[in-house]
Design a protein around this motif. Structure first.
Motif, PDB file in Angstrom:
ATOM      1  N   ALA A  10      18.038 -25.632  37.299  1.00  0.00           N
ATOM      2  CA  ALA A  10      19.184 -26.227  36.617  1.00  0.00           C
ATOM      3  C   ALA A  10      20.315 -26.452  37.615  1.00  0.00           C
ATOM      4  CB  ALA A  10      19.654 -25.317  35.481  1.00  0.00           C
ATOM      5  N   SER A  13      26.829 -24.313  36.368  1.00  0.00           N
ATOM      6  CA  SER A  13      28.173 -24.688  35.940  1.00  0.00           C
ATOM      7  C   SER A  13      29.050 -23.445  35.876  1.00  0.00           C
ATOM      8  CB  SER A  13      28.124 -25.351  34.552  1.00  0.00           C
ATOM      9  OG  SER A  13      29.417 -25.533  34.027  1.00  0.00           O
ATOM     10  N   ASP A  15      31.014 -23.123  33.508  1.00  0.00           N
ATOM     11  CA  ASP A  15      31.090 -22.919  32.064  1.00  0.00           C
ATOM     12  C   ASP A  15      29.939 -22.000  31.645  1.00  0.00           C
ATOM     13  OD1 ASP A  15      30.868 -23.176  29.232  1.00  0.00           O
ATOM     14  OD2 ASP A  15      31.894 -25.108  29.320  1.00  0.00           O
ATOM     15  N   ARG A  17      28.627 -21.465  28.909  1.00  0.00           N
ATOM     16  CA  ARG A  17      27.729 -22.052  27.908  1.00  0.00           C
ATOM     17  C   ARG A  17      26.533 -22.731  28.571  1.00  0.00           C
ATOM     18  NH1 ARG A  17      31.471 -26.163  24.962  1.00  0.00           N
ATOM     19  NH2 ARG A  17      32.082 -26.437  27.148  1.00  0.00           N
ATOM     20  N   HIS A  18      26.712 -23.178  29.802  1.00  0.00           N
ATOM     21  CA  HIS A  18      25.636 -23.886  30.500  1.00  0.00           C
ATOM     22  C   HIS A  18      24.435 -22.960  30.722  1.00  0.00           C
ATOM     23  CE1 HIS A  18      23.925 -26.768  33.454  1.00  0.00           C
ATOM     24  NE2 HIS A  18      23.517 -25.675  34.065  1.00  0.00           N
ATOM     25  N   THR A  21      22.663 -21.864  27.569  1.00  0.00           N
ATOM     26  CA  THR A  21      21.809 -22.896  26.993  1.00  0.00           C
ATOM     27  C   THR A  21      20.502 -23.019  27.772  1.00  0.00           C
ATOM     28  OG1 THR A  21      23.744 -24.103  26.196  1.00  0.00           O
ATOM     29  CG2 THR A  21      21.693 -25.343  26.379  1.00  0.00           C
ATOM     30  N   TYR A  42      19.310 -21.878  39.961  1.00  0.00           N
ATOM     31  CA  TYR A  42      20.420 -22.830  39.886  1.00  0.00           C
ATOM     32  C   TYR A  42      20.761 -23.382  41.259  1.00  0.00           C
ATOM     33  CZ  TYR A  42      21.026 -20.734  35.281  1.00  0.00           C
ATOM     34  OH  TYR A  42      20.810 -20.292  34.005  1.00  0.00           O
ATOM     35  N   ASN A  46      25.875 -20.693  39.553  1.00  0.00           N
ATOM     36  CA  ASN A  46      25.218 -19.581  38.871  1.00  0.00           C
ATOM     37  C   ASN A  46      24.173 -18.925  39.767  1.00  0.00           C
ATOM     38  OD1 ASN A  46      25.633 -21.864  36.462  1.00  0.00           O
ATOM     39  ND2 ASN A  46      26.233 -19.803  35.874  1.00  0.00           N
ATOM     40  N   ALA A 201      23.036 -29.445  28.581  1.00  0.00           N
ATOM     41  CA  ALA A 201      23.807 -28.227  28.333  1.00  0.00           C
ATOM     42  C   ALA A 201      25.301 -28.530  28.319  1.00  0.00           C
ATOM     43  CB  ALA A 201      23.495 -27.187  29.404  1.00  0.00           C
ATOM     44  N   GLY A 203      29.346 -28.266  29.140  1.00  0.00           N
ATOM     45  CA  GLY A 203      30.059 -28.163  30.403  1.00  0.00           C
ATOM     46  C   GLY A 203      31.188 -29.171  30.451  1.00  0.00           C
TER      47      GLY A 203
END
Length: 261
Positions: A10, A13, A15, A17-18, A21, A42, A46, A201, A203
């Motif tokens: 991935a 981010s 964020d 939430r990224h 998700t 990542y 991350n 996701a 962001g």
């Protein structure tokens, strides 16, 4: 039977939430394919990073990995960042075979996921409702002409399923912006305008899509694709395609690693 490890890569981010998700999506993949080892890495922001995960797999005895870019189009990250980090890691880990899948899009499964999210947001998907509804296919955006052309082609294909109109739009790097596409459809007399984020996701850029939809008075905004079951099935489809046919192999050894088709 031996199965290569699936490594989902991935973007990452700031964020939170990224990552949440991405992990929800990989949990769904594991549930669909019990026994398949699925790892996540990542490119930025991350942890763990791609080199960290590959090193851990290598030193635990894993010899085959199928790397899957969690990307919807072939743009900079798919063409440059991911091949570079995989090649660098392979050069340091002799004996580790890494094959790379194609990116996720385009795929009919992604259109099914988009429609799932629209329905969950309250949109009537019946043919009669489609005939009076315009959809803005909202992508994060890219400076890569190939990626932009793919989004435009997806919009054209989706239009053929009965929508009054489907327009591509972008949160960054390309035009039109989401708010401009929404306003254009309203100006053309489209009765109802829905915005479908073509992103995986949450962001910064998905938030920009949402802000543009609100500013322009869109009638409905769907959630991001997230851990949609269609998306999980698509990850496994790309894994299986690469496992049986191969897409690109990162070859490791004493010399510099190279990607070969």
């Amino acid at each position: 039977m031996h199965r290569p490890v699936l490594l989902v890569i991935a973007h990452g981010s700031r964020d939170p939430r990224h990552a949440a998700t991405v992990h929800a999506l990989t949990r769904r993949v594991r549930a669909l394919r019990p026994g398949l080892r699925v790892e996540t890495a990542y490119l930025d922001f991350n942890a763990p990073t791609v080199p960290q995960v590959l090193s851990s797999l290598h030193y635990s005895g894993v010899r085959e990995v199928i790397a899957l870019p969690l990307l919807l189009t072939r743009a900079f990250h798919a063409k440059s960042d991911i091949p570079a980090v995989l090649a660098e890691s392979a050069a340091r880990l002799p004996g580790l075979s890494v094959r790379v899948t194609e990116v996720l899009g385009p795929s009919p499964l992604l259109l099914s996921a988009l429609e799932r999210r629209l329905a969950e947001a309250g949109l009537d998907l019946s043919y009669s409702a489609r005939s009076t509804t315009g959809v803005v296919l909202a992508s994060a955006g890219s400076t890569d002409p190939e990626a932009i052309a793919v989004i435009a082609e997806i919009a054209r294909e989706w239009r053929h399923t009965g929508w009054c109109a489907v327009r591509p739009a972008f949160a960054s790097a390309a035009l039109p912006r989401v708010e401009d596409a929404v306003r254009a459809l309203h100006a053309e007399g489209v009765r109802q305008v829905a915005v479908a984020p073509y992103v995986i996701a949450p962001g910064r850029l998905p938030d920009r899509i949402a802000a543009g939809a609100e500013a322009a008075g869109a009638d409905l905004l769907a959630p991001v694709l997230g851990p949609a079951p269609e998306l999980a099935r698509l990850l496994l489809r790309r894994y299986d395609e690469t496992r049986t046919a191969g897409t690109a192999t990162v070859r490791s050894g004493p010399r510099a690693a190279a990607l070969t088709a």
